[in-house]
Design a protein around this motif. Structure first.
Motif, PDB file in Angstrom:
ATOM      1  N   GLY A 186       0.913  -1.204   0.050  1.00  0.00           N
ATOM      2  CA  GLY A 186       0.074  -0.022   0.119  1.00  0.00           C
ATOM      3  C   GLY A 186       0.915   1.307  -0.187  1.00  0.00           C
ATOM      4  N   VAL A 187       2.170   1.220   0.739  1.00  0.00           N
ATOM      5  CA  VAL A 187       2.729   2.446   0.937  1.00  0.00           C
ATOM      6  C   VAL A 187       3.782   2.437  -0.417  1.00  0.00           C
ATOM      7  CG1 VAL A 187       4.924   3.396   1.930  1.00  0.00           C
ATOM      8  CG2 VAL A 187       2.971   2.505   3.384  1.00  0.00           C
ATOM      9  N   VAL A 188       4.039   1.315  -0.971  1.00  0.00           N
ATOM     10  CA  VAL A 188       4.829   1.140  -2.348  1.00  0.00           C
ATOM     11  C   VAL A 188       3.846   2.028  -3.308  1.00  0.00           C
ATOM     12  CG1 VAL A 188       5.836  -0.047  -4.109  1.00  0.00           C
ATOM     13  CG2 VAL A 188       6.356  -0.612  -1.800  1.00  0.00           C
ATOM     14  N   VAL A 189       2.703   1.636  -3.432  1.00  0.00           N
ATOM     15  CA  VAL A 189       1.741   2.227  -4.432  1.00  0.00           C
ATOM     16  C   VAL A 189       1.505   3.631  -4.232  1.00  0.00           C
ATOM     17  CG1 VAL A 189      -0.485   2.301  -5.121  1.00  0.00           C
ATOM     18  CG2 VAL A 189       0.591   0.364  -4.848  1.00  0.00           C
ATOM     19  N   LEU A 190       1.564   4.309  -3.082  1.00  0.00           N
ATOM     20  CA  LEU A 190       1.452   5.746  -2.629  1.00  0.00           C
ATOM     21  C   LEU A 190       2.823   6.401  -3.052  1.00  0.00           C
ATOM     22  CD1 LEU A 190      -0.293   5.824   0.746  1.00  0.00           C
ATOM     23  CD2 LEU A 190      -1.329   6.407  -1.262  1.00  0.00           C
ATOM     24  N   VAL A 191       4.042   5.754  -2.777  1.00  0.00           N
ATOM     25  CA  VAL A 191       5.143   6.458  -3.081  1.00  0.00           C
ATOM     26  C   VAL A 191       5.234   6.631  -4.822  1.00  0.00           C
ATOM     27  CG1 VAL A 191       7.720   6.462  -3.380  1.00  0.00           C
ATOM     28  CG2 VAL A 191       6.323   5.682  -1.176  1.00  0.00           C
ATOM     29  N   VAL A 192       4.698   5.709  -5.498  1.00  0.00           N
ATOM     30  CA  VAL A 192       4.532   5.668  -7.198  1.00  0.00           C
ATOM     31  C   VAL A 192       3.673   6.868  -7.352  1.00  0.00           C
ATOM     32  CG1 VAL A 192       3.942   4.504  -8.983  1.00  0.00           C
ATOM     33  CG2 VAL A 192       5.385   3.420  -7.415  1.00  0.00           C
ATOM     34  N   ARG A 193       2.367   6.742  -6.733  1.00  0.00           N
ATOM     35  CA  ARG A 193       1.435   7.964  -7.274  1.00  0.00           C
ATOM     36  C   ARG A 193       2.083   9.169  -6.802  1.00  0.00           C
ATOM     37  NH1 ARG A 193      -4.031   8.273  -8.068  1.00  0.00           N
ATOM     38  NH2 ARG A 193      -5.190   9.766  -6.930  1.00  0.00           N
ATOM     39  N   ILE A 194       2.746   9.323  -5.784  1.00  0.00           N
ATOM     40  CA  ILE A 194       3.123  10.923  -5.408  1.00  0.00           C
ATOM     41  C   ILE A 194       4.203  11.078  -6.226  1.00  0.00           C
ATOM     42  CG2 ILE A 194       4.543  12.094  -3.579  1.00  0.00           C
ATOM     43  CD1 ILE A 194       2.997  10.417  -1.468  1.00  0.00           C
ATOM     44  N   ARG A 195       5.189  10.420  -6.746  1.00  0.00           N
ATOM     45  CA  ARG A 195       6.175  10.955  -7.654  1.00  0.00           C
ATOM     46  C   ARG A 195       5.831  11.393  -8.648  1.00  0.00           C
ATOM     47  NH1 ARG A 195      11.426  10.223  -6.330  1.00  0.00           N
ATOM     48  NH2 ARG A 195      12.243   8.912  -4.461  1.00  0.00           N
ATOM     49  N   ASP A 196       4.572  10.370  -9.502  1.00  0.00           N
ATOM     50  CA  ASP A 196       4.050  10.790 -10.745  1.00  0.00           C
ATOM     51  C   ASP A 196       3.240  12.111 -10.504  1.00  0.00           C
ATOM     52  OD1 ASP A 196       3.166   9.977 -13.585  1.00  0.00           O
ATOM     53  OD2 ASP A 196       1.225  10.096 -12.521  1.00  0.00           O
ATOM     54  N   GLU A 197       2.468  12.245  -9.658  1.00  0.00           N
ATOM     55  CA  GLU A 197       1.893  13.508  -9.167  1.00  0.00           C
ATOM     56  C   GLU A 197       2.676  14.766  -9.066  1.00  0.00           C
ATOM     57  OE1 GLU A 197      -1.476  14.909  -5.765  1.00  0.00           O
ATOM     58  OE2 GLU A 197      -0.886  13.026  -5.904  1.00  0.00           O
ATOM     59  N   GLU A 198       3.665  14.623  -8.467  1.00  0.00           N
ATOM     60  CA  GLU A 198       4.657  15.803  -8.252  1.00  0.00           C
ATOM     61  C   GLU A 198       5.196  16.236  -9.762  1.00  0.00           C
ATOM     62  OE1 GLU A 198       7.157  15.767  -4.927  1.00  0.00           O
ATOM     63  OE2 GLU A 198       5.693  16.618  -3.765  1.00  0.00           O
ATOM     64  N   SER A 199       5.287  15.161 -10.509  1.00  0.00           N
ATOM     65  CA  SER A 199       6.064  15.676 -11.805  1.00  0.00           C
ATOM     66  C   SER A 199       5.044  16.273 -12.639  1.00  0.00           C
ATOM     67  CB  SER A 199       6.528  14.354 -12.311  1.00  0.00           C
ATOM     68  OG  SER A 199       5.361  13.551 -12.892  1.00  0.00           O
ATOM     69  N   MET A 200       3.804  16.086 -12.415  1.00  0.00           N
ATOM     70  CA  MET A 200       2.862  16.883 -13.287  1.00  0.00           C
ATOM     71  C   MET A 200       2.498  18.081 -12.482  1.00  0.00           C
ATOM     72  SD  MET A 200      -1.213  16.191 -13.674  1.00  0.00           S
ATOM     73  CE  MET A 200      -1.468  16.867 -11.902  1.00  0.00           C
ATOM     74  N   LEU A 201       2.470  18.129 -11.125  1.00  0.00           N
ATOM     75  CA  LEU A 201       2.216  19.493 -10.491  1.00  0.00           C
ATOM     76  C   LEU A 201       3.190  20.684 -10.853  1.00  0.00           C
ATOM     77  CD1 LEU A 201       0.687  18.173  -7.176  1.00  0.00           C
ATOM     78  CD2 LEU A 201      -0.471  19.205  -8.976  1.00  0.00           C
ATOM     79  N   VAL A 202       4.543  20.102 -10.688  1.00  0.00           N
ATOM     80  CA  VAL A 202       5.781  20.982 -10.807  1.00  0.00           C
ATOM     81  C   VAL A 202       5.696  21.901 -12.194  1.00  0.00           C
ATOM     82  CG1 VAL A 202       8.058  21.088 -11.201  1.00  0.00           C
ATOM     83  CG2 VAL A 202       7.317  19.832  -9.428  1.00  0.00           C
ATOM     84  N   HIS A 203       5.095  21.068 -13.211  1.00  0.00           N
ATOM     85  CA  HIS A 203       5.044  21.526 -14.361  1.00  0.00           C
ATOM     86  C   HIS A 203       3.578  22.541 -14.780  1.00  0.00           C
ATOM     87  CE1 HIS A 203       8.189  18.696 -15.130  1.00  0.00           C
ATOM     88  NE2 HIS A 203       8.826  19.569 -15.860  1.00  0.00           N
ATOM     89  N   GLU A 204       2.642  22.105 -14.114  1.00  0.00           N
ATOM     90  CA  GLU A 204       1.344  22.261 -14.438  1.00  0.00           C
ATOM     91  C   GLU A 204       0.785  23.411 -13.485  1.00  0.00           C
ATOM     92  OE1 GLU A 204      -1.448  19.437 -16.094  1.00  0.00           O
ATOM     93  OE2 GLU A 204       0.265  18.346 -17.137  1.00  0.00           O
ATOM     94  N   LEU A 205       1.110  23.304 -12.173  1.00  0.00           N
ATOM     95  CA  LEU A 205       0.531  24.237 -11.084  1.00  0.00           C
ATOM     96  C   LEU A 205       1.401  25.343 -10.713  1.00  0.00           C
ATOM     97  CD1 LEU A 205      -1.955  24.533  -9.046  1.00  0.00           C
ATOM     98  CD2 LEU A 205      -0.873  22.942  -7.727  1.00  0.00           C
ATOM     99  N   ALA A 206       0.930  26.590 -11.210  1.00  0.00           N
ATOM    100  CA  ALA A 206       1.808  27.861 -10.861  1.00  0.00           C
ATOM    101  C   ALA A 206       2.233  27.745  -9.169  1.00  0.00           C
ATOM    102  CB  ALA A 206       1.078  29.043 -11.214  1.00  0.00           C
ATOM    103  N   GLY A 207       3.365  28.172  -9.001  1.00  0.00           N
ATOM    104  CA  GLY A 207       3.608  28.189  -7.808  1.00  0.00           C
ATOM    105  C   GLY A 207       4.119  26.812  -6.869  1.00  0.00           C
ATOM    106  N   TYR A 208       3.789  25.788  -7.771  1.00  0.00           N
ATOM    107  CA  TYR A 208       4.355  24.707  -6.892  1.00  0.00           C
ATOM    108  C   TYR A 208       6.034  24.255  -6.531  1.00  0.00           C
ATOM    109  CZ  TYR A 208       3.490  19.890  -5.129  1.00  0.00           C
ATOM    110  OH  TYR A 208       3.534  18.800  -4.351  1.00  0.00           O
ATOM    111  N   PRO A 209       6.514  24.800  -7.693  1.00  0.00           N
ATOM    112  CA  PRO A 209       8.072  24.523  -7.535  1.00  0.00           C
ATOM    113  C   PRO A 209       8.590  25.313  -6.172  1.00  0.00           C
ATOM    114  CG  PRO A 209       7.618  24.933  -9.832  1.00  0.00           C
ATOM    115  CD  PRO A 209       6.546  25.271  -9.174  1.00  0.00           C
ATOM    116  N   GLU A 210       7.940  26.415  -6.077  1.00  0.00           N
ATOM    117  CA  GLU A 210       8.516  27.323  -4.994  1.00  0.00           C
ATOM    118  C   GLU A 210       7.939  26.467  -3.582  1.00  0.00           C
ATOM    119  OE1 GLU A 210       8.683  29.764  -8.325  1.00  0.00           O
ATOM    120  OE2 GLU A 210       6.683  28.496  -7.491  1.00  0.00           O
TER     121      GLU A 210
END
Length: 224
Positions: A186-210
């Motif tokens: 369950g935790v392994v799946v969450l880690v995979v989900r988080i990593r992919d989610e952040e790769s999207m947020l960094v590029h698509e959500l203004a202010g997320y890199p900061e």
């Protein structure tokens, strides 16, 4: 149909499915841990859902729109499927453990498990209250902005913190030590989900890199 009514109907259907997932593997209705778990889950989801339905129905709508088919990213489809399977397996196996009598937990530890379940679900609901864009799917909507206050000031993914706490609590609440094994996938799946989610947020959500620079930890402070 009104969002609140649909949420209530969804809760009733989910409750019936949960009952089958618990009592069929257990082979009995004489399973107080399962009844306590159902009552805890019901109270920790329905009451906050009623509040959110009254104060921010759009946020509740986002939470209800989830599952593999709702995800647009392939990694997220796989991750959410894995998360569902881990959770279903955890519940069913813990109930089967009760049937076979493999684990012998004291009552206080089962009650502690219910407290963890309530805390995990409570954190998840608090996230929705503090961030109306906290959807069940990984997406960035028009007008969405970064939330950095409240629980988001401590970790970048507080919703998943609640999920982990709940996963630890479920087997204990159901009287099973062996069910804790399902926490690992369950935790392994969450880690995979988080990593992919952040790769999207960094590029698509203004202010997320900061925000990433300001709040260093994703899931567990001082660890990751």
């Amino acid at each position: 149909m009104n969002t609140g009514i649909r949420a209530a109907a969804s809760s009733i259907i989910g409750l019936a499915a949960l009952g089958l997932l618990l009592f069929l593997p257990a082979g009995t209705l004489n399973y107080w841990q399962a009844w306590a778990f159902i009552a805890t889950s019901l109270a920790a989801t329905v009451l906050p859902s009623i509040y959110i339905a009254r104060t921010n129905p759009a946020a509740l709508e986002r939470r209800m729109h989830g599952g593999p088919r709702a995800e647009s990213r392939r990694v997220q489809k796989v991750a959410i499927t894995g998360a569902f399977l881990a959770l279903l397996g955890m519940v069913a196996f813990s109930a089967y453990d009760h049937r076979m009598g493999w684990s012998h937990l004291p009552a206080w530890l089962c009650v502690l498990g219910d407290v963890l379940v309530a805390a995990g679900l409570g954190i998840a609901m608090l996230v929705v209250i503090q961030n109306g864009y906290a959807a069940a799917t990984v997406t960035v909507e028009t007008g969405q902005h970064v939330v950095s206050s409240g629980v988001y000031a401590f970790v970048r993914h507080p919703m998943y913190v609640g999920n982990v706490i709940m996963m630890i609590g479920i087997p204990l609440a159901l009287g099973s030590y062996w069910g804790l094994l399902f926490v690992i996938p369950g935790v392994v799946v969450l880690v995979v989900r988080i990593r992919d989610e952040e790769s999207m947020l960094v590029h698509e959500l203004a202010g997320y890199p900061e925000y990433v620079r300001d709040v260093r930890y994703r899931l567990l402070p001082y660890v990751w």
